[in-house]
Design a protein around this motif. Structure first.
Motif, short mmCIF file in Angstrom:
data_model
loop_
_atom_site.label_atom_id
_atom_site.label_comp_id
_atom_site.label_asym_id
_atom_site.label_seq_id
_atom_site.Cartn_x
_atom_site.Cartn_y
_atom_site.Cartn_z
N VAL A 29 5.22 5.98 9.75
CA VAL A 29 3.90 5.70 9.18
C VAL A 29 2.96 6.87 9.41
O VAL A 29 2.25 7.32 8.49
N ALA A 30 2.95 7.38 10.64
CA ALA A 30 2.03 8.48 10.96
C ALA A 30 2.30 9.72 10.12
O ALA A 30 1.37 10.35 9.60
N THR A 54 0.81 -1.23 0.00
CA THR A 54 0.00 0.00 0.00
C THR A 54 0.84 1.27 0.00
O THR A 54 0.30 2.37 0.14
N ILE A 55 2.14 1.13 -0.15
CA ILE A 55 3.05 2.28 -0.06
C ILE A 55 3.71 2.50 -1.41
O ILE A 55 4.13 1.54 -2.08
N ASP A 56 3.84 3.74 -1.83
CA ASP A 56 4.53 3.99 -3.09
C ASP A 56 6.02 3.67 -2.92
O ASP A 56 6.56 3.68 -1.82
N THR A 57 6.66 3.36 -4.02
CA THR A 57 8.02 2.80 -4.00
C THR A 57 9.02 3.70 -3.30
O THR A 57 9.78 3.25 -2.43
N GLU A 58 9.05 5.00 -3.63
CA GLU A 58 10.04 5.89 -3.03
C GLU A 58 9.82 6.05 -1.53
O GLU A 58 10.79 6.15 -0.77
N THR A 59 8.57 6.08 -1.11
CA THR A 59 8.28 6.19 0.32
C THR A 59 8.74 4.93 1.05
O THR A 59 9.27 4.99 2.16
N GLN A 105 13.13 2.08 20.54
CA GLN A 105 13.15 3.29 19.71
C GLN A 105 12.99 2.95 18.23
O GLN A 105 12.36 3.70 17.48
N TRP A 106 13.55 1.81 17.81
CA TRP A 106 13.41 1.38 16.41
C TRP A 106 11.94 1.09 16.08
O TRP A 106 11.45 1.48 15.02
N GLU A 150 12.72 2.36 4.73
CA GLU A 150 13.74 1.36 5.03
C GLU A 150 15.09 2.02 5.32
O GLU A 150 15.82 1.58 6.22
N ARG A 151 15.43 3.07 4.60
CA ARG A 151 16.68 3.79 4.87
C ARG A 151 16.62 4.44 6.25
O ARG A 151 17.61 4.45 7.00
N HIS A 152 15.46 5.00 6.58
CA HIS A 152 15.27 5.64 7.88
C HIS A 152 15.45 4.63 9.01
O HIS A 152 16.15 4.90 10.00
N LEU A 153 14.85 3.46 8.87
CA LEU A 153 14.97 2.43 9.91
C LEU A 153 16.40 1.90 10.01
O LEU A 153 16.88 1.61 11.10
N ALA A 154 17.08 1.80 8.87
CA ALA A 154 18.46 1.31 8.88
C ALA A 154 19.41 2.30 9.54
O ALA A 154 20.52 1.92 9.96
N SER A 155 18.99 3.55 9.67
CA SER A 155 19.85 4.57 10.30
C SER A 155 19.67 4.63 11.82
O SER A 155 20.43 5.34 12.49
N GLN A 156 18.69 3.93 12.34
CA GLN A 156 18.43 3.97 13.78
C GLN A 156 19.52 3.24 14.56
O GLN A 156 20.23 2.37 14.02
N GLY A 157 19.66 3.56 15.83
CA GLY A 157 20.68 2.94 16.67
C GLY A 157 20.62 1.43 16.71
O GLY A 157 21.64 0.75 16.83
N PHE A 158 19.42 0.88 16.61
CA PHE A 158 19.24 -0.57 16.64
C PHE A 158 19.88 -1.25 15.43
O PHE A 158 20.29 -2.42 15.51
N ALA A 159 19.95 -0.52 14.31
CA ALA A 159 20.43 -1.12 13.07
C ALA A 159 21.77 -0.58 12.60
O ALA A 159 22.41 -1.18 11.72
#
Length: 367
Positions: free
Chosen positions: A245-246, A39-44, A236-237, A49-58
């Protein structure tokens, strides 16, 4: 009935390697978007995924991307159409407790995003990949256990070494009446509270593991107690996902998620939750009810979760693998989940066992 087409590559002609280039990693996201980003456009989707990969957990090498490819595949000049299957792993802290070795801090690995493109399915590539991944992890010689959450039932990963564990849930409708005691007032948990709260939680978990070892019920040396250590990064991740999402997917006017849980100021009792806005539910990711706290505290914490769910117009509060007394207190049934089945694999020979218990088998461990 048509015969299955021959496998494009024999198993002896493929291998598992780590993907490092942004181009290759993005291709794995492009492949699995068909399953997890419909349900998400490709660039979003890529941006999330890039945003989540930048978190401290990843970050800092804790997140690794693995791809199953022909042995002729060149990482420097990759043919991205030849990614036969892919998987991600996250390094994270864990604890293992045994009668022989006591309580030990260990390295654990969470496994996620196992995906095979449609055109390569039916040839055993995903199974082969997971076997190779197990060997890679064993060869590290520093990983005590791995965990994953199966959306394809218990058998697929079970035959590959990951033992399916309890996968129940308690669904509490937002509208379900929970009696509140005026004498119990809980406080909100915010980002600023997480470090101290989770540090204390991990200390208490360590103490409870030692207490279990001291009990006669864990007298056998073949019993292993396993915990994915609670730590702020994983919490936090999860919130980074819901906040993204919000703001960027649902584009809500009200998109600032500030309340992450509730705590009892008079005990070590607390609840942490996560907003699953796409599935319209608030998920309890960590639940601690102090041994000295009573039913009134439990009701107050659940009530706080219901109010948060109502604030975001979510239909229910969901608790993974709750203790039966909580369900009894609320007058609700505990049901089995068919998705996200927790599965555990012991990869260190020092901790091989006949009886393994996953302590704190809760949603905070999911990724």
């Amino acid at each position: 009935m048509s015969e299955r087409a021959p496998a494009p590559f024999a198993l002896e002609d493929i291998h598992l390697i780590q993907a490092h280039s942004p181009e290759t990693i993005q291709r794995t996201w492009a492949n699995n978007k068909h399953e997890w980003g419909k349900t998400i456009d490709t660039e979003t989707y890529y941006a999330r995924e890039r945003h989540l990969a930048s978190q401290g957990f990843a970050s800092q090498g804790k997140l690794k991307f693995w791809i199953l490819v022909p042995t002729t595949f060149s990482p420097e000049h990759p043919d991205l159409d030849l990614i036969l299957s892919a998987v991600e792993t996250y390094d994270r802290p864990g604890m293992v407790a045994t009668k022989e070795y006591g309580v030990n801090d260990v390295l654990a690995i969470s496994i996620a995003s196992v995906f095979t493109p449609v055109q390569y399915r039916g040839h055993g590539y995903a199974s082969h990949m997971m076997k190779l991944l197990w060997k890679e992890i064993e060869a590290m010689d520093i990983v005590a256990f791995t965990s994953l959450y199966s959306d394809v039932g218990p058998k697929f990963y079970g035959r590959l070494g990951w033992t399916p564990m309890r996968s129940d849930e308690l669904v509490i409708p937002t509208s379900h009446q929970v009696t509140q005691a005026e004498s119990i007032v809980v406080e909100s948990v915010t980002d600023n509270d997480l470090l101290e709260l989770i540090k204390r939680d991990a200390q208490l978990v360590r103490g409870s593991l030692q207490a279990r070892l001291d009990e006669s019920s864990v007298s056998s040396p073949s019993t292993v107690l396993v915990v994915v250590t609670p730590e702020p990064n994983c919490i936090q991740w999860l919130h980074a996902r819901s906040r993204y999402v919000a703001q960027h997917i649902l584009k809500l006017d009200q998109h600032e998620i500030t309340t992450l849980g509730a705590k009892d100021p008079n005990s070590d009792s607390f609840v942490l939750w996560n907003h699953d806005l796409l599935k319209h539910k608030l998920v309890i990711i960590r639940w601690r009810l102090d041994s000295e706290a009573g039913d009134a505290t439990a009701r107050a914490l659940i009530g706080a979760a219901q109010r948060e769910a109502e604030k975001w117009r979510l239909s229910s509060v969901v608790v993974w693998n709750p203790e039966q007394p909580l369900a009894d207190l609320l007058g609700l049934n505990v049901d089995s989940r068919e998705k996200s089945i927790p599965s555990l694999g012991l990869t260190s020979p020092a901790f091989k066992a006949d009886n393994v218990e996953w302590i704190l088998n809760e949603k905070y461990a999911w990724c």
